[in-house]
Design a protein around this motif. Structure first.
Motif, PDB file in Angstrom:
ATOM      1  N   LYS A 133       0.843  -1.191   0.000  1.00 15.65           N
ATOM      2  CA  LYS A 133       0.000   0.000   0.000  1.00 15.65           C
ATOM      3  C   LYS A 133       0.880   1.243   0.000  1.00 15.65           C
ATOM      4  O   LYS A 133       1.961   1.241   0.578  1.00 15.65           O
ATOM      5  N   ALA A 171       0.532   3.812   1.671  1.00 14.21           N
ATOM      6  CA  ALA A 171       0.748   4.245   3.053  1.00 14.21           C
ATOM      7  C   ALA A 171       1.916   3.485   3.685  1.00 14.21           C
ATOM      8  O   ALA A 171       2.670   4.045   4.484  1.00 14.21           O
ATOM      9  N   GLU A 172       2.073   2.209   3.313  1.00 13.10           N
ATOM     10  CA  GLU A 172       3.182   1.408   3.832  1.00 13.10           C
ATOM     11  C   GLU A 172       4.502   1.894   3.260  1.00 13.10           C
ATOM     12  O   GLU A 172       5.530   1.902   3.949  1.00 13.10           O
ATOM     13  N   GLU A 189       5.163   4.950   2.418  1.00 15.43           N
ATOM     14  CA  GLU A 189       5.467   6.195   3.120  1.00 15.43           C
ATOM     15  C   GLU A 189       5.958   5.914   4.539  1.00 15.43           C
ATOM     16  O   GLU A 189       6.855   6.593   5.051  1.00 15.43           O
ATOM     17  N   LYS A 190       5.403   4.908   5.195  1.00 18.03           N
ATOM     18  CA  LYS A 190       5.744   4.595   6.585  1.00 18.03           C
ATOM     19  C   LYS A 190       7.202   4.200   6.741  1.00 18.03           C
ATOM     20  O   LYS A 190       7.818   4.402   7.787  1.00 18.03           O
ATOM     21  N   GLU A 191       7.787   3.632   5.691  1.00 21.17           N
ATOM     22  CA  GLU A 191       9.170   3.162   5.779  1.00 21.17           C
ATOM     23  C   GLU A 191      10.156   4.296   6.016  1.00 21.17           C
ATOM     24  O   GLU A 191      11.301   4.071   6.393  1.00 21.17           O
ATOM     25  N   PHE A 192       9.726   5.536   5.837  1.00 21.48           N
ATOM     26  CA  PHE A 192      10.602   6.676   6.118  1.00 21.48           C
ATOM     27  C   PHE A 192      10.975   6.737   7.603  1.00 21.48           C
ATOM     28  O   PHE A 192      12.008   7.279   7.963  1.00 21.48           O
ATOM     29  N   THR A 193      10.109   6.201   8.454  1.00 22.49           N
ATOM     30  CA  THR A 193      10.351   6.276   9.896  1.00 22.49           C
ATOM     31  C   THR A 193      10.547   4.900  10.529  1.00 22.49           C
ATOM     32  O   THR A 193      10.557   4.780  11.747  1.00 22.49           O
ATOM     33  N   ASP A 194      10.700   3.865   9.723  1.00 26.61           N
ATOM     34  CA  ASP A 194      10.852   2.505  10.237  1.00 26.61           C
ATOM     35  C   ASP A 194      12.336   2.152  10.329  1.00 26.61           C
ATOM     36  O   ASP A 194      13.011   2.037   9.298  1.00 26.61           O
ATOM     37  N   TRP A 202      12.674   9.440  -1.320  1.00 24.93           N
ATOM     38  CA  TRP A 202      13.535   8.412  -0.727  1.00 24.93           C
ATOM     39  C   TRP A 202      15.002   8.641  -1.074  1.00 24.93           C
ATOM     40  O   TRP A 202      15.874   8.492  -0.225  1.00 24.93           O
TER      41      TRP A 202
END
Length: 242
Positions: A58, A60-61, A63-68, A99
């Motif tokens: 997704k 959203a997933e 995008e989330k990797e920026f803070t993972d 990224w």
């Protein structure tokens, strides 16, 4: 893909094909990005003798990797070596552009180093137990985990983008901030430089562990913000048998 999965907003290919360096037995790794709805299950098929794998993610997933902490350096490296096949609205290109220039937030750096530091201490104990029990498997397995934690620590300390899992060790060996005996100890502990002499693997992994822990302390102790991590960094390594 568009016909069977109308929610797909972009399709990427990564790996050796995207980098323009496939071998005769390389597979094709594709990733379909969806905007909404339930994420379909991954699948694969053979096109002649070529294995094609299709994964779904997704937006959203992505995008989330920026803070993972677990995904950041891999995702940024993947963005550098990913080819966009389908992206009619330019959404995926904009994300990949972010990224490519992304700098790791302090939280990502600290969490990554904290995990690596903690597990190096834990597995150095397991390795010493294996050595005392003359358990080659436990000793070598723990040595490999230590080497993998060293990888993670050096990737973070040197701000390395991981282009491919096939080249991680090459990138780590080129790190500017590195343990003194990295070139000798890292391949032995990781198992790249094979040897039947477990004692040699044990000594290399133990030295690699000590040198990397000291490097993390020297480079990051003054910047650590979390109280428990600061306390861990302040503990003498001798307390942990190192």
């Amino acid at each position: 893909m568009r016909r069977e999965y109308p929610g797909v907003i972009g399709v990427l290919v990564h790996g050796s094909v995207a980098r323009g360096e496939p071998g005769p037995f390389s597979d094709i790794d594709m990733l379909a990005v969806i905007n909404r709805g339930k994420k379909p299950s991954e699948f694969s098929y053979f096109d002649g003798d070529i294995h094609v794998g299709i994964g779904f993610l997704k937006i959203a997933e992505l995008e989330k990797e920026f803070t993972d902490p677990k995904a950041f350096f891999w995702a940024r490296g993947s963005a550098l070596a990913t080819k966009v096949l389908y992206d009619p609205k330019g959404i995926i290109r904009r994300v990949l552009l972010r990224w490519k220039g992304a700098k790791p937030p302090h939280k990502v750096v600290e969490k990554s180093l904290w995990d690596a530091y903690y597990y190096m201490i834990e597995y150095s104990g397991k390795m010493r137990n294996g050595w005392r029990k003359q358990d080659d498997y436990m000793t070598r397995h723990s040595a490999r985990i230590i080497a993998q934690c060293v990888e993670r620590a050096l990737i973070v300390l040197n701000d390395i983008s991981i282009v491919s899992e096939n080249y991680v060790w090459h990138q780590v060996l080129k790190a500017a901030k590195r343990p003194r005996h990295l070139g000798t100890d890292y391949p032995l502990a990781l198992g790249i430089d094979g040897t039947r002499d477990t004692s040699k693997v044990y000594r290399s992994a133990l030295r690699l562990c000590k040198e990397t822990l000291r490097l993390v302390r020297e480079e990051f102790q003054s910047r650590a913000k979390h109280r428990r991590f600061r306390e861990l960094l302040a503990e003498p390594l001798e307390k942990h048998g190192l």
